[in-house]
Motif scaffolding. Structure first.
Motif, PDB file in Angstrom:
ATOM      1  N   VAL A 125       5.043   5.726  -4.363  1.00 65.36           N
ATOM      2  CA  VAL A 125       3.595   5.942  -4.222  1.00 65.36           C
ATOM      3  C   VAL A 125       3.098   5.336  -2.916  1.00 65.36           C
ATOM      4  CG1 VAL A 125       1.334   5.356  -5.182  1.00 65.36           C
ATOM      5  CG2 VAL A 125       3.160   6.132  -6.691  1.00 65.36           C
ATOM      6  N   SER A 126       3.561   4.115  -2.595  1.00 64.80           N
ATOM      7  CA  SER A 126       3.098   3.455  -1.368  1.00 64.80           C
ATOM      8  C   SER A 126       3.592   4.158  -0.114  1.00 64.80           C
ATOM      9  CB  SER A 126       3.571   1.996  -1.356  1.00 64.80           C
ATOM     10  OG  SER A 126       3.003   1.263  -2.425  1.00 64.80           O
ATOM     11  N   SER A 127       4.847   4.595  -0.130  1.00 59.84           N
ATOM     12  CA  SER A 127       5.463   5.133   1.083  1.00 59.84           C
ATOM     13  C   SER A 127       5.267   6.624   1.252  1.00 59.84           C
ATOM     14  CB  SER A 127       6.969   4.821   1.088  1.00 59.84           C
ATOM     15  OG  SER A 127       7.194   3.438   1.011  1.00 59.84           O
ATOM     16  N   MET A 128       5.042   7.329   0.155  1.00 54.59           N
ATOM     17  CA  MET A 128       4.976   8.786   0.241  1.00 54.59           C
ATOM     18  C   MET A 128       3.563   9.308  -0.007  1.00 54.59           C
ATOM     19  SD  MET A 128       7.095  11.345   0.788  1.00 54.59           S
ATOM     20  CE  MET A 128       7.022  13.124   0.685  1.00 54.59           C
ATOM     21  N   ILE A 129       2.998   9.007  -1.146  1.00 56.99           N
ATOM     22  CA  ILE A 129       1.717   9.598  -1.533  1.00 56.99           C
ATOM     23  C   ILE A 129       0.565   9.007  -0.722  1.00 56.99           C
ATOM     24  CG2 ILE A 129       0.083   9.894  -3.428  1.00 56.99           C
ATOM     25  CD1 ILE A 129       2.422  10.036  -5.317  1.00 56.99           C
ATOM     26  N   LEU A 130       0.499   7.681  -0.648  1.00 54.82           N
ATOM     27  CA  LEU A 130      -0.642   7.043   0.006  1.00 54.82           C
ATOM     28  C   LEU A 130      -0.599   7.174   1.526  1.00 54.82           C
ATOM     29  CD1 LEU A 130      -1.028   3.808  -2.138  1.00 54.82           C
ATOM     30  CD2 LEU A 130      -2.136   6.022  -2.406  1.00 54.82           C
ATOM     31  N   ARG A 131       0.526   7.583   2.063  1.00 57.52           N
ATOM     32  CA  ARG A 131       0.626   7.804   3.514  1.00 57.52           C
ATOM     33  C   ARG A 131       0.330   9.250   3.895  1.00 57.52           C
ATOM     34  NH1 ARG A 131       3.354   3.959   6.639  1.00 57.52           N
ATOM     35  NH2 ARG A 131       4.133   2.165   5.465  1.00 57.52           N
ATOM     36  N   ASP A 132       0.103  10.091   2.894  1.00 53.22           N
ATOM     37  CA  ASP A 132      -0.123  11.511   3.174  1.00 53.22           C
ATOM     38  C   ASP A 132      -1.590  11.737   3.500  1.00 53.22           C
ATOM     39  OD1 ASP A 132      -0.120  14.216   3.343  1.00 53.22           O
ATOM     40  OD2 ASP A 132       0.781  14.584   1.383  1.00 53.22           O
ATOM     41  N   ILE A 133      -1.894  11.728   4.792  1.00 52.66           N
ATOM     42  CA  ILE A 133      -3.280  11.922   5.229  1.00 52.66           C
ATOM     43  C   ILE A 133      -3.476  13.298   5.856  1.00 52.66           C
ATOM     44  CG2 ILE A 133      -3.610   9.448   5.599  1.00 52.66           C
ATOM     45  CD1 ILE A 133      -3.226   9.922   8.568  1.00 52.66           C
TER      46      ILE A 133
END
Length: 749
Positions: A435-443
């Motif tokens: 979640v931290s590295s993949m989802i929350l970095r998807d801007i």
């Protein structure tokens, strides 16, 4: 030249996999010889890398000397200290306690590194032997450093397999886990054998840290390097923490996947960089799902954790006391501090999810903030009404976020249906890192079904507060009291649940899954429902946290913050609602308030800036290492506080007097005679020292501090038989026995 390109990236993947194999081998070694999974392994590698850079580059020592120091002194020393002072006391503790202790070491080492080595200064280590020393194999140019990584990895794979299966030391190491008491009877010292394994494992971690950064490239950074070596967890799990060859194979596969992703991923895949950072955790999660079912065991090790469940009536009373305390405290604090208190209570709500899942059910979740992030994202996209300053979160959005967190928890709980303990903890950690590295970095913007959207637009969510009819939580005071009432209601609800039939089934599953299943309990349903309930609470707490902050970024949901929150809840007492309150307030409000206070004081008094900065760093390192103490007190510090205050039951006048003193302190704070910090400190000292004060003032009614309450089933096990016990048993049984002055039986009738 596609063949040359393929061979080049294959070689790079093999080198990276070799470093992963070195790190994973240390994990397997320590786990096989102590039964403890070292979550601090990556942090130890990070400390080794920074120390080597300091010696080799900053102090200009020869590379050989620097290697001797870090591999011959630092690595073994860290392993020996870790075992001698901490790990040897964890044999009779629950899995969560073992995990929290190593997590505390990890957090403490990261804070220490950020103190000693300024994160703002770039430190780029060079390769061993330099970048010009190369060798060409099949047209691929390899540096000596990369060749060395491959050679060391192969040598370790062979050497450790021989150690475990062919050497006497390897047999002794495995025996320290299987039956240390039996090993002692054969004349061997289990602690000495285990210490050797920890020294070797720590040295391998340091070696991996020295080798990996030049391979990856870029500067040294504490959090990134720690997480980089954490990727080796997947390789270790590939071998089920037992097989060195399979661990080596898993590391190579992971390295090749990473390298091929860089080489052959389509250029339009803008998220490849994020995928690389989370690839190891995706693989780890997949491995855990594919693991064979763990058999239920009929025997269990007696642990030292002890929790007492309060009655629902008592929980209601204390819930009311908490709400009134928050209301009273609000009257004496500065309006600018209200936001910090809101954040602390929101974190406490998230920590309640751990009380239910770990304290009551014995299951583990190391990433509660990942589910908070899921709830926040869903609520943001589904529930905002209005624009600008008039924007508000709707009830529907809040409900949608909570439901999304519950559903995600149920999906992630698939490994929980088959696994327990460490494997489940690693599964949730893998999800949190994903979640931290993949989802929350998807801007980036995406188009789906004709609609354009971004998961985390601009990397910053402006999160409005809830409005329910005439009640608008945009007002800070209203929001504070609503969160306080909500925490109290949830806390009482958890206590009621624990006292219900469902709660007793959870407790039975925690104590003995095999016995619970034998009695007809449906463990799969229990695990699934408790995970869903727990993550729903974490989701609600995450939405409250986002409302308190009003603006959130990915940094508010990083996995290290999740680990800190879990650690603090365990320190307080994972089996108590008050333990969740303790952990949440410290994580969300306490540390922030202290660091802010020190920073403001340093700004106002520049002459003390150095000393205050030192204190600030010491506090951060100490907070990270605080979890180490849980090895000595696995029930949490609040358990001892409650036990001490129960000694005052026959002297209520002591409590009445303390209440009067507390009222006087509040009056002094109300009239600004005392500052808020002084008021809190004096209040804390008052209530912590009250049992000792009672023992001094009413010794005939209040037992001394050395007295402790022992559960009846533990008399003769954890405590000596008390004087007079035999006589009381004779009286209850109607046996007439003649005894001398020492209570020794001589004749009976």
């Amino acid at each position: 030249m596609p063949v040359t390109t393929f061979l080049t990236y294959t070689a790079l993947g093999l080198v990276l996999g070799a470093v992963y194999a070195i790190a994973a081998s240390g994990l397997v070694l320590t786990y096989n010889t102590s039964g403890i999974f070292n979550f601090a392994h990556g942090a130890q590698a990070m400390i080794g890398a920074f120390t080597y850079y300091q010696l080799d580059v900053a102090w200009d020592l020869p590379a050989g000397v620097a290697l001797v120091v870090v591999l011959g002194v630092l690595g073994p020393a860290m392993g020996w200290i870790q075992h001698a002072l901490i790990m040897r006391g964890l044999r009779d503790t629950e899995q969560i306690t073992r995990i929290v202790v190593t997590v505390a070491i990890m957090l403490g080492l990261v804070a220490l590194a950020q103190w000693l080595w300024d994160p703002q200064e770039a430190r780029v280590p060079g390769m061993l032997f330099g970048v010009d020393r190369t060798v060409t194999v099949l047209g691929v140019v390899l540096r000596y450093h990369e060749v060395l990584c491959l050679v060391i990895a192969v040598a370790l794979a062979v050497g450790l397999r021989v150690l475990f299966n062919r050497s006497r030391l390897g047999v002794l190491m495995r025996a320290t886990v299987d039956d240390p008491d039996l090993l002692s009877l054969t004349g061997h010292d289990p602690d000495r054998v285990s210490a050797r394994a920890w020294m070797l494992g720590s040295t391998l971690a340091v070696l991996a840290g020295v080798l990996i950064t030049p391979v990856i490239g870029g500067p040294l950074e504490a959090n990134a390097l720690t997480l980089l070596v954490v990727d080796a967890f997947a390789a270790a799990l590939f071998g089920r923490l037992k097989s060195i060859p399979l661990t080596f194979l898993g590391a190579i596969v992971l390295g090749l996947m990473n390298s091929y992703l860089v080489a052959y991923a389509p250029s339009e895949w803008t998220w490849v960089g994020n995928l690389r950072q989370s690839l190891a955790m995706i693989v780890l999660f997949a491995i855990l799902i594919l693991l064979r079912h763990e058999r239920l065991r009929g025997t269990a090790t007696r642990s030292r954790e002890r929790y007492e469940v309060p009655t629902v009536r008592r929980a209601v009373v204390w819930g009311g006391v908490f709400v009134l305390a928050v209301l009273a405290f609000r009257q004496i604090i500065d309006p600018s501090s209200v936001g910090v208190l809101q954040l602390g209570i929101a974190f406490a709500v998230i920590a309640l999810s751990q009380t239910l899942l770990t304290g009551y059910a014995g299951e583990l979740n190391l990433a509660p903030l990942a589910f908070s992030a899921i709830a926040t994202l869903v609520a943001f996209h589904a529930g905002i009404q209005g624009e600008g300053l008039d924007a508000r979160m709707s009830v529907g959005g809040l409900v949608a976020g909570v439901v999304a967190a519950a559903v995600t928890g149920a999906v992630v709980a698939i490994p929980a249906l088959r696994l327990r303990g460490l494997y489940l903890a690693l599964a949730t950690l893998a999800f949190g890192v994903f979640v931290s590295s993949m989802i929350l970095r998807d801007i980036q913007e995406h188009t789906l079904f004709g609609k354009t959207f971004a998961i985390f637009p601009n990397g910053n969510l402006l999160f409005p507060r809830l409005a329910i009819g005439p009640v608008d939580l945009a007002d800070d005071d209203v929001f504070l009291m609503v969160t306080a009432v909500l925490f109290a209601v949830l806390g009482v609800g958890l206590v009621a649940l624990r006292n219900s039939g469902y709660g007793r089934r959870l407790a039975a599953m925690k104590d003995s899954p095999a016995a619970s299943a034998m009695l007809g309990q449906r463990l799969l349903r229990l695990k699934l429902t408790v995970f869903a309930l727990s993550t729903a609470i974490a989701g609600l707490g995450g939405i409250l946290m986002s409302m308190a902050l009003r603006s959130v970024t990915k940094e508010h949901f990083v996995f290290t913050l999740s680990l800190s929150l879990v650690m603090l809840a365990v320190i307080g007492g994972i089996g108590y609602v008050s333990g969740a309150l303790f952990g949440g307030l410290i994580a969300g409000a306490g540390l922030t308030a202290i660091v802010t206070l020190l920073s403001d004081t340093a700004t106002a008094h520049p002459q003390f800036e150095g000393a205050l900065g030192l204190v600030s760093h010491i506090i951060l390192v100490g907070a990270g290492l605080a979890g180490i103490g849980i090895a000595q007190n696995p029930s949490g510090i609040l358990h001892d506080v409650f036990a001490a205050h129960r000694r005052l039951a026959k002297a209520p006048e002591i409590r009445y007097g303390a209440a009067a003193v507390q009222g006087a302190l509040y009056a002094l704070a109300w009239f600004d005679v005392l500052g808020t910090g002084t008021f809190l400190l004096l209040s804390l000292v008052l209530w912590l020292s009250l049992p000792s004060i009672g023992a001094a003032l009413r010794p005939e009614k209040v037992p001394g501090a050395s007295a402790r309450t022992v559960p009846p089933e533990l008399i003769g096990v954890d405590a000596d038989y008390p004087p007079g016990l035999a006589r009381r048993l004779d009286e209850q049984l109607g046996v007439n026995v003649l005894r001398d002055e020492k209570g020794v039986s001589h004749a009976g009738a």
